[in-house]
Scaffold this active site. Structure first.
Site, PDB file in Angstrom:
ATOM      1  N   ASP A   1       0.738  -1.029  -0.113  1.00 17.19           N
ATOM      2  CA  ASP A   1       0.017   0.072  -0.073  1.00 17.19           C
ATOM      3  C   ASP A   1       0.875   1.372   0.005  1.00 17.19           C
ATOM      4  O   ASP A   1       0.838   2.259   0.672  1.00 17.19           O
ATOM      5  CB  ASP A   1      -0.911  -0.124   1.173  1.00 17.19           C
ATOM      6  CG  ASP A   1      -1.832   1.071   1.426  1.00 17.19           C
ATOM      7  OD1 ASP A   1      -2.482   1.655   0.179  1.00 17.19           O
ATOM      8  OD2 ASP A   1      -2.137   1.525   2.457  1.00 17.19           O
TER       9      ASP A   1
ATOM     10  N   GLU B   1       3.426  -8.012   7.416  1.00 18.99           N
ATOM     11  CA  GLU B   1       2.170  -8.680   7.056  1.00 18.99           C
ATOM     12  C   GLU B   1       2.070  -9.554   5.994  1.00 18.99           C
ATOM     13  O   GLU B   1       1.472  -9.691   4.929  1.00 18.99           O
ATOM     14  CB  GLU B   1       1.022  -7.707   6.783  1.00 18.99           C
ATOM     15  CG  GLU B   1       0.991  -6.623   7.630  1.00 18.99           C
ATOM     16  CD  GLU B   1       0.223  -5.428   7.038  1.00 18.99           C
ATOM     17  OE1 GLU B   1      -0.170  -5.174   5.970  1.00 18.99           O
ATOM     18  OE2 GLU B   1      -0.326  -4.510   8.089  1.00 18.99           O
TER      19      GLU B   1
ATOM     20  N   TYR C   1      -6.430  -2.944  13.244  1.00 18.97           N
ATOM     21  CA  TYR C   1      -7.272  -1.871  12.819  1.00 18.97           C
ATOM     22  C   TYR C   1      -8.796  -2.103  13.336  1.00 18.97           C
ATOM     23  O   TYR C   1      -9.725  -1.966  12.553  1.00 18.97           O
ATOM     24  CB  TYR C   1      -7.349  -1.756  11.272  1.00 18.97           C
ATOM     25  CG  TYR C   1      -6.025  -1.095  10.786  1.00 18.97           C
ATOM     26  CD1 TYR C   1      -5.810   0.332  10.553  1.00 18.97           C
ATOM     27  CD2 TYR C   1      -5.025  -2.062  10.642  1.00 18.97           C
ATOM     28  CE1 TYR C   1      -4.529   0.804  10.132  1.00 18.97           C
ATOM     29  CE2 TYR C   1      -3.685  -1.494  10.361  1.00 18.97           C
ATOM     30  CZ  TYR C   1      -3.536  -0.001  10.124  1.00 18.97           C
ATOM     31  OH  TYR C   1      -2.364   0.369   9.565  1.00 18.97           O
TER      32      TYR C   1
ATOM     33  N   TYR D   1     -10.800  -1.137   9.671  1.00 25.57           N
ATOM     34  CA  TYR D   1     -11.163  -2.105   8.684  1.00 25.57           C
ATOM     35  C   TYR D   1     -12.066  -3.228   9.335  1.00 25.57           C
ATOM     36  O   TYR D   1     -12.954  -3.805   8.876  1.00 25.57           O
ATOM     37  CB  TYR D   1      -9.891  -3.027   8.469  1.00 25.57           C
ATOM     38  CG  TYR D   1      -9.115  -1.991   7.399  1.00 25.57           C
ATOM     39  CD1 TYR D   1      -9.333  -1.566   6.157  1.00 25.57           C
ATOM     40  CD2 TYR D   1      -7.586  -1.807   7.792  1.00 25.57           C
ATOM     41  CE1 TYR D   1      -8.550  -0.888   5.446  1.00 25.57           C
ATOM     42  CE2 TYR D   1      -6.840  -1.092   7.114  1.00 25.57           C
ATOM     43  CZ  TYR D   1      -7.184  -0.567   6.089  1.00 25.57           C
ATOM     44  OH  TYR D   1      -6.465   0.222   5.256  1.00 25.57           O
TER      45      TYR D   1
ATOM     46  N   GLU E   1       0.972  -0.905  13.953  1.00 23.53           N
ATOM     47  CA  GLU E   1      -0.002  -0.345  13.082  1.00 23.53           C
ATOM     48  C   GLU E   1      -1.389  -0.209  13.803  1.00 23.53           C
ATOM     49  O   GLU E   1      -1.904  -0.862  14.524  1.00 23.53           O
ATOM     50  CB  GLU E   1      -0.099  -0.622  11.706  1.00 23.53           C
ATOM     51  CG  GLU E   1       0.957  -0.512  10.961  1.00 23.53           C
ATOM     52  CD  GLU E   1       1.013  -1.044   9.392  1.00 23.53           C
ATOM     53  OE1 GLU E   1      -0.256  -0.925   9.038  1.00 23.53           O
ATOM     54  OE2 GLU E   1       1.704  -1.218   8.622  1.00 23.53           O
TER      55      GLU E   1
ATOM     56  N   TRP F   1      -0.226   4.422  12.634  1.00 28.63           N
ATOM     57  CA  TRP F   1      -0.195   4.415  11.463  1.00 28.63           C
ATOM     58  C   TRP F   1      -1.054   5.545  10.962  1.00 28.63           C
ATOM     59  O   TRP F   1      -2.090   5.439  10.973  1.00 28.63           O
ATOM     60  CB  TRP F   1      -0.684   2.954  10.860  1.00 28.63           C
ATOM     61  CG  TRP F   1      -0.172   2.686   9.084  1.00 28.63           C
ATOM     62  CD1 TRP F   1      -1.290   3.091   8.207  1.00 28.63           C
ATOM     63  CD2 TRP F   1       1.043   2.502   8.622  1.00 28.63           C
ATOM     64  NE1 TRP F   1      -0.522   2.845   7.058  1.00 28.63           N
ATOM     65  CE2 TRP F   1       0.766   2.529   7.164  1.00 28.63           C
ATOM     66  CE3 TRP F   1       2.425   2.464   9.361  1.00 28.63           C
ATOM     67  CZ2 TRP F   1       1.875   2.279   6.591  1.00 28.63           C
ATOM     68  CZ3 TRP F   1       3.423   2.121   8.456  1.00 28.63           C
ATOM     69  CH2 TRP F   1       3.279   2.293   7.153  1.00 28.63           C
TER      70      TRP F   1
END
Ligand code: CKX
Length: 597
Positions: free
Chosen positions: A165, A416, A472, A476, A510, A555
């Site tokens: 990303d 990741e 997240y 997310y 993150e 993040w």
């Protein structure tokens, strides 16, 4: 064996480092004909482009910005009369490059985030102007780091399809030096520390390419010599040592000399910081003292220059981080320019130094797909042995380059990847084994795990010394009005890790929300500044519940450019700062929290 990889270019009575930064000639080579047509002896048609810089955002047309393939840089350079060794040192060539001097190939290098060194002694004309050209390439594949693919559009245009990303910036992103060295020279050095009450022992090892005597001396800030030793391997005893402390750095100057009788053959000096690093139970200890990590995942990213190195930007970023009361950052997702580490040494920042092992899941939207449990058999592919070979050499180059920085307290060996198979375990076991073998300071080794790497499924968490989680909950997963569910899910996962008995600290490397600096809304909505603040507060409550959570790296430090798509509004907006380095509201929330943490 690396010659000069750990030695940042300096100038002294025996060494001369001349910058080759400035305007170079540049051209694209979409059909890869350059070598056949002898472009290394001179480009037929080219434009001027600055070095250091990524090339992409310098252009005003789509084709150039998204160009994927071979491209060339060239310039002439003068080589002074010199009796000894002559080298070129590129801070990086992204992602790979072949270097030619006077039309002769001098080296090739794979990997876009670590120095490329070439011995050009035998092919340069001394006292004359010489010709330097670089054939670079920015294609992504699954055999090299970072991972991705090349997509061919119906009209034949080839563009990058990253499995990560961030925008695939490329070019000569870092400074280039011509380095004049003595023939018999210092090639590498390493240090390791033991604290003994108020004193410190500095074990050192120097590598040279000759047999003459090596002298090592250590000087304090005032210029007093505090310890001295002879030999390529030895120990310096520093009485009442000043320690390098987090956000309170003390640097000594290490001077290394090769001498023949009383005659100086080569000399190198560098700043070092005396400190120890240990993970003990659930704690990260620097000099035996517990430290809670506060800071960011960052990117080398800025308007126009892309990933090009820029000293004023570095300064501004450190000033922003200091203002925030941060003490740490992760070089997500690749080793940064060496100046970042040198400045962290001065400022007492801790760095988790990450190799470019990102995109190890076959997906161009991995930030969405991974959380959904998608499995892409990434580590079951025939190209994996080649990928592993590149991964291992980049880990070796990164540790060799950065091993002497007191700021570097841990190395991150992945971001990741798909960690849920035994194939992944076997792959990463080799990477960790190699890293542990190389690091002279035996620092903690870690890696950043995505949500799919859940306690019950992850087959790699046992390899790390402390665990870095990218989570997240509230973005997310269960964002906006669902945030209370997110908090419950977050606690649930923490309890599952606790039950798993992982015997080390967990650091959040993150967590964050995309936030548009223009958006304000009461009550908050996702993407608004208010939501970013509320999300952070909810995350803090979870972090503060568990004593094994030993750090929070948001993040991201600043908004950054990504590939275009419906999930990104001209880039990833999870910055606490805008891309221009101005604070969003969340910066004040974090600043307050970190003042007392
Ligand atoms: N982690 C669910 C890697 C970063 C991305 C970040 C994001 C992801 C999240 C994974 O490189 O930018 O999506 O913001």
């Amino acid at each position: 064996m690396y010659d000069q990889l750990s030695l940042y270019p300096i100038t002294n009575s025996k060494r001369l480092s001349l910058s080759l930064d400035g305007m170079w000639n540049f051209c694209f080579d979409p059909a890869s004909i350059g070598e056949k047509e002898n472009w290394m002896s001179g480009l037929h048609s080219s434009i001027s482009l600055p070095v250091p810089s990524s090339f992409q955002d310098l252009f005003t047309d789509q084709y150039s910005k998204n160009y994927c393939g071979d491209f060339w840089y060239e310039r002439d350079f003068f080589v002074p009369e010199h009796d000894g060794n002559i080298q070129l040192r590129f801070g990086s060539i992204t992602h790979r490059g072949v270097v030619y001097v006077n039309g002769v190939k001098v080296t090739e290098h794979e990997g876009g985030f670590l120095p490329v060194l070439c011995d050009i002694t035998s092919c340069v004309r001394k006292g004359e102007v010489n010709h330097l050209s670089v054939k670079a390439n920015n294609e992504l594949n699954e055999r090299s780091l970072p991972c991705g693919a090349v997509k061919t559009l119906k009209n034949g245009t080839r563009i990058a399809a990253p499995y990560f990303d961030f925008f695939n910036y490329a070019g000569l992103n870092r400074s280039v030096y011509l380095v004049l060295l003595p023939e018999e020279r210092i090639q590498d050095y390493s240090v390791n520390y033991t604290l003994n009450d108020q004193d410190a022992l500095v074990d050192y090892e120097v590598r040279t390419n000759g047999e003459h005597e090596v002298k090592v001396s250590l000087f304090d800030k005032e210029g007093n010599c505090v310890a001295q030793s002879n030999g390529k391997k030895g120990q310096l005893k520093v009485e009442k040592a000043h320690l390098w402390k987090v956000r309170n750095a003390y640097l000594y100057t290490l001077k290394i000399a090769i001498e023949d009788g009383g005659k100086l053959i080569d000399a190198y000096e560098d700043k070092i910081g005396i400190r120890t690093v240990k993970v003990e139970g659930k704690r990260i200890l620097i000099n035996g003292e517990e430290v809670y990590l506060k800071g960011f995942g960052k990117h080398e990213d800025f308007d126009i220059i892309g990933r090009g190195f820029n000293l004023p930007l570095l300064k501004r970023d450190y000033e922003c981080m200091k203002w925030m009361n941060a003490n740490c950052f992760r070089t997500s997702h690749y080793p940064y320019a060496e100046e970042w580490y040198r400045f962290a040494d001065e400022e007492g920042f801790l760095i988790i130094d990450e190799v470019a092992a990102v995109g190890m899941m076959r997906s161009t939207h991995n930030f969405v797909d991974a959380g959904m449990g998608k499995y892409t058999s990434f580590f079951e592919t025939p190209t994996v042995p080649e990928l592993l070979k590149n991964h291992l050499s980049q880990v070796e180059e990164m540790i060799t380059r950065d091993k002497n920085h007191p700021s570097v307290f841990a190395f991150s060996l992945f971001n990741e990847p798909e960690t849920t198979s035994s194939f992944a375990h076997d792959y990463f076991a080799k990477v960790f084994e190699k890293a542990r073998e190389i690091d002279p300071q035996h620092r903690p080794m870690t890696g950043a795990f995505e949500k799919n790497s859940a306690p019950e499924k992850c087959q790699c968490y046992m390899l790390v010394d402390f665990m870095c989680l990218n989570r997240y909950y509230g973005w997310y997963i269960s964002g906006g009005p669902d945030i209370s569910d997110a908090v419950e899910k977050f606690h649930d996962e923490m309890k599952r890790w606790e039950a798993k008995g992982f015997n080390g600290p967990i650091v959040f490397t993150e967590f964050g929300t995309d936030t548009l600096a223009t958006e304000h809304k009461l009550p908050s909505v996702m993407w608004s500044q208010e939501y970013q603040c509320e999300y952070l507060e909810e995350n803090f409550k979870v972090f503060d519940t568990y004593d094994f959570i030993q750090g929070e790296l948001v993040w991201n430090f600043a908004d950054f450019q990504t590939t275009e798509g419906i999930f990104r509004v001209n880039g990833n907006k999870k910055g606490v700062f805008t891309r221009e380095r101005q604070p969003k509201d969340s910066a004040f929330v974090l600043k307050r929290r970190w003042e007392n943490k």
